[in-house]
Design a protein around this motif. Sequence first.
Motif, PDB file in Angstrom:
ATOM      1  N   HIS A 155       7.403 -46.748  -3.771  1.00 59.53           N
ATOM      2  CA  HIS A 155       8.469 -46.983  -4.752  1.00 59.53           C
ATOM      3  C   HIS A 155       9.291 -45.719  -5.026  1.00 59.53           C
TER       4      HIS A 155
ATOM      5  N   THR B 101      10.238 -55.273  -0.418  1.00 58.73           N
ATOM      6  CA  THR B 101      10.326 -54.647  -1.730  1.00 58.73           C
ATOM      7  C   THR B 101       9.061 -53.856  -2.008  1.00 58.73           C
TER       8      THR B 101
ATOM      9  N   PRO C 162       6.596 -52.387  -4.840  1.00 53.77           N
ATOM     10  CA  PRO C 162       6.312 -52.806  -6.221  1.00 53.77           C
ATOM     11  C   PRO C 162       6.718 -51.744  -7.221  1.00 53.77           C
TER      12      PRO C 162
ATOM     13  N   MET D 185      -2.275 -57.649  -8.226  1.00 55.18           N
ATOM     14  CA  MET D 185      -0.972 -57.854  -7.576  1.00 55.18           C
ATOM     15  C   MET D 185      -0.666 -59.348  -7.550  1.00 55.18           C
TER      16      MET D 185
ATOM     17  N   ALA E  17       3.580 -60.085  -4.156  1.00 55.60           N
ATOM     18  CA  ALA E  17       3.310 -58.702  -3.778  1.00 55.60           C
ATOM     19  C   ALA E  17       2.330 -58.617  -2.621  1.00 55.60           C
TER      20      ALA E  17
ATOM     21  N   GLN F 175       4.258 -59.308   0.446  1.00 53.13           N
ATOM     22  CA  GLN F 175       5.120 -58.187   0.801  1.00 53.13           C
ATOM     23  C   GLN F 175       4.322 -57.015   1.371  1.00 53.13           C
ATOM     24  N   TYR F 176       3.114 -56.811   0.892  1.00 48.32           N
ATOM     25  CA  TYR F 176       2.244 -55.781   1.467  1.00 48.32           C
ATOM     26  C   TYR F 176       2.043 -56.042   2.954  1.00 48.32           C
TER      27      TYR F 176
ATOM     28  N   SER G 113       7.445 -58.873 -14.395  1.00 46.93           N
ATOM     29  CA  SER G 113       7.317 -58.322 -13.054  1.00 46.93           C
ATOM     30  C   SER G 113       6.974 -59.387 -12.014  1.00 46.93           C
TER      31      SER G 113
ATOM     32  N   TRP H  19       5.806 -58.425  -9.208  1.00 46.39           N
ATOM     33  CA  TRP H  19       4.795 -57.751  -8.378  1.00 46.39           C
ATOM     34  C   TRP H  19       3.438 -57.618  -9.050  1.00 46.39           C
ATOM     35  N   TRP H  20       3.394 -57.675 -10.373  1.00 41.87           N
ATOM     36  CA  TRP H  20       2.150 -57.378 -11.084  1.00 41.87           C
ATOM     37  C   TRP H  20       1.795 -58.463 -12.098  1.00 41.87           C
TER      38      TRP H  20
ATOM     39  N   VAL I 288      13.390 -60.662  -8.566  1.00 41.14           N
ATOM     40  CA  VAL I 288      13.318 -59.405  -7.816  1.00 41.14           C
ATOM     41  C   VAL I 288      14.663 -58.695  -7.854  1.00 41.14           C
TER      42      VAL I 288
ATOM     43  N   GLY J  83      11.212 -51.292  -9.030  1.00 45.58           N
ATOM     44  CA  GLY J  83      11.066 -51.830  -7.687  1.00 45.58           C
ATOM     45  C   GLY J  83      12.115 -51.197  -6.782  1.00 45.58           C
TER      46      GLY J  83
END
Length: 400
Positions: free
Chosen positions: A121, A145, A147, A170, A174, A177-178, A326, A328-329, A370, A380
């Motif tokens: 990030h 993206t 996080p 996550m 997320a 995306q990882y 969020s 992502w979280w 996002v 992000g």
Amino acid sequence: MLNHTLRGCCLLALLPLFVSLQPAAAQAPVVIGLSKDKPASGRFVETPQGYMVPYEATIPGTMVTYKMQPIPGGKVKVGSPDSEKGRQPDEGPQFEVAIEPFWIAEHEVSWAEYKVYMSIHDRVKQLYQDKIRTAPADGGEKIVTAPSNLYEPTFTFIKGADPEQPAVTMSHFAARQYTKWLSGISNQFLRLPSEAEWEYACRAGTTTAYSFGNDPKELGDYGWYFANSGEKMNHVAKKKPNPWGLYDMHGNVGEWVLDEYIADGYKAHAGKTLTAAEAIAWPTKLYPRVIKGGGWDSDAEKCRTAARRGSHDDDWRKRDPNFPQSPWWLTEEPALSVGFRPIRPLIAPTTMADKNKFWDADLQDTRDVVKARINEEGRGARLIADETLPGDLKKLEAQK
């Protein structure tokens, strides 16, 4: 006769020159985890492409490693039979799924692995500021993206942040995306498993309630659950593995899979044999999504191979004061026992559009959130995750 002999000698002398002028035969690319020769020992899976073997890979640009185990193709009955002790209504009726070979992570993604992704990030923003890379516009097929930084780290790290503990909290997005980020920098196609693929890997050829049998009294040898976890997640790969070399499939943390959770979803497949692709319940709403494997806070019966639960993302973000919250979280306690592990299919999709179906946001609402978080709040970051990214990050480090 003499002239013919001399002519032949001259031709023989020139032969190496002719040979050297021929284009070199193209060598087949080396595929990590695939051997053309049958291994003399250890686990392997024979396929038309070669012998799939276990392998250890390093996240490019780091010293952090992860291990992958080969899983053979075959068929699995998803769900549990009526006679299984602890069976829940959402685990039936059973149906059959044909699975293609893949590799799967030996254990859940650890904090050591996930924190590399988290660190992107701030670092990619510095890359753009220093003009080492150009910030990509929104909407490209290759966009990943990173996080946002944690608003309140204690929510996520309350049960620990040791590098050898599994990463948790996550979001489903997320986790996807990882796998896109790691795929891009490693040039390997990784993704979340489907529910059927996960269950197949967990069963490892067994038909019992757990991969080790039917007796929950043995669970303590194979997994961390409510009775032995100390009410926290524990280091990965410290219990016994299943027959295919996979650790923590029963407990420690539950694991995201691709599918939407539908309580009576198995009824539509009763009596059928489906391909793995046909069996996926592609999400149509933010929640619930399927979580498999039980966790450190689960009773023994929730750690059975067929056990499943659904996420509740709205409830799991209550302590996030931001608007929008969020993507992502997650913040609430149920998410403190949810992580994931990626798989790598032997045969990968060939187009970016087909790959992105496994990686990118599957709902317009998520895409909008996002965009708002990045564009309006600066939380992000967008990046192109490719094989050049680790080198560019090293340039950044060299400037310090």
